[in-house]
Enzyme design. Structure first.
Site, PDB file in Angstrom:
ATOM      1  CG  ASP A  16       3.554  34.221   4.167  1.00 33.91           C
ATOM      2  OD1 ASP A  16       4.387  34.149   5.087  1.00 33.91           O
ATOM      3  OD2 ASP A  16       3.457  33.370   3.264  1.00 33.91           O
ATOM      4  CG  ASP A  18       9.232  31.868   2.614  1.00 34.05           C
ATOM      5  OD1 ASP A  18      10.105  31.841   1.752  1.00 34.05           O
ATOM      6  OD2 ASP A  18       9.464  32.101   3.816  1.00 34.05           O
TER       7      ASP A  18
END
Length: 202
Positions: A16, A18
């Protein structure tokens, strides 16, 4: 990072962005609070954390419905929030736990990035922390119809890496990402065990 060892069956990493590769979550929250204040609604921190990994427009749409503010355009609010966030990008720092792993295994293990964010936001983030020097595969909100907690983002990452889902390890910071990894049949690591974002001043 020295404690991290690659499980023997793992042949691909999915990150991922963020809150996982880039320490962006406090900046995203500041942008959310700023736009909410302008439009006259509340943006609770616990809601923000619970909705991590979900596309911004969907986050605002659900919140506006919850607060009976449906006369406000979720699309308009979302666009302004992203504008405010992009102003924060130059201050974003990499998360050392994951970026150290990226650098260590670059060229040895296929890697990709899977995010609920749009390309408009994802690209500045990965360029800011120089993740683009190491990982070329990026699956963003535009690439799938069903976002986290559905498995589609991570399954597309696996497809592009040409690695079986069960041989992928996902690095995530949010509950929706953990659910997406499990739904894809992938193992996952909770990055918040190694990095805690600071929501100071809120």
């Amino acid at each position: 990072m020295s404690a991290f060892e690659v499980p023997s069956h793992i042949k691909g990493f999915i990150f991922d962005i963020d809150g996982t590769l880039a320490d962006t979550m406090p900046a995203h929250y500041r942008a959310c609070v700023r736009v909410a204040s302008e439009f006259g609604f509340e943006f609770p921190l616990d809601y923000f954390i619970a909705m991590a990994g979900i596309p911004t427009t969907d986050v605002f749409k659900a919140l506006l419905e919850k607060q009976h503010k449906t006369s406000i355009s979720a699309e308009k609010v979302s666009a302004l929030k992203e504008k405010y966030y992009l102003e924060e990008v130059p201050s974003i720092q990499p998360i050392s736990f994951t970026m150290d792993i990226v650098k260590k295994y670059h060229g040895q293990i296929p890697m990709s990035m899977g995010t609920g964010g749009t390309l408009e936001v994802a690209l500045p983030n990965i360029r800011q922390i120089h993740a683009d020097k190491y990982i070329s595969i990026l699956v963003s909100a535009e690439d799938v119809k069903k976002h986290k907690p559905f498995p589609d983002t991570f399954l597309e990452c696996a497809r592009r890496m040409q690695v079986k889902p069960e041989e992928c390890l996902v690095f995530e910071d949010a509950a929706n990402g953990f659910r997406a990894a499990e739904a894809a049949g992938m193992g996952w690591i909770d990055v918040t065990r190694y990095h805690t974002p600071e929501y100071s001043g809120q």
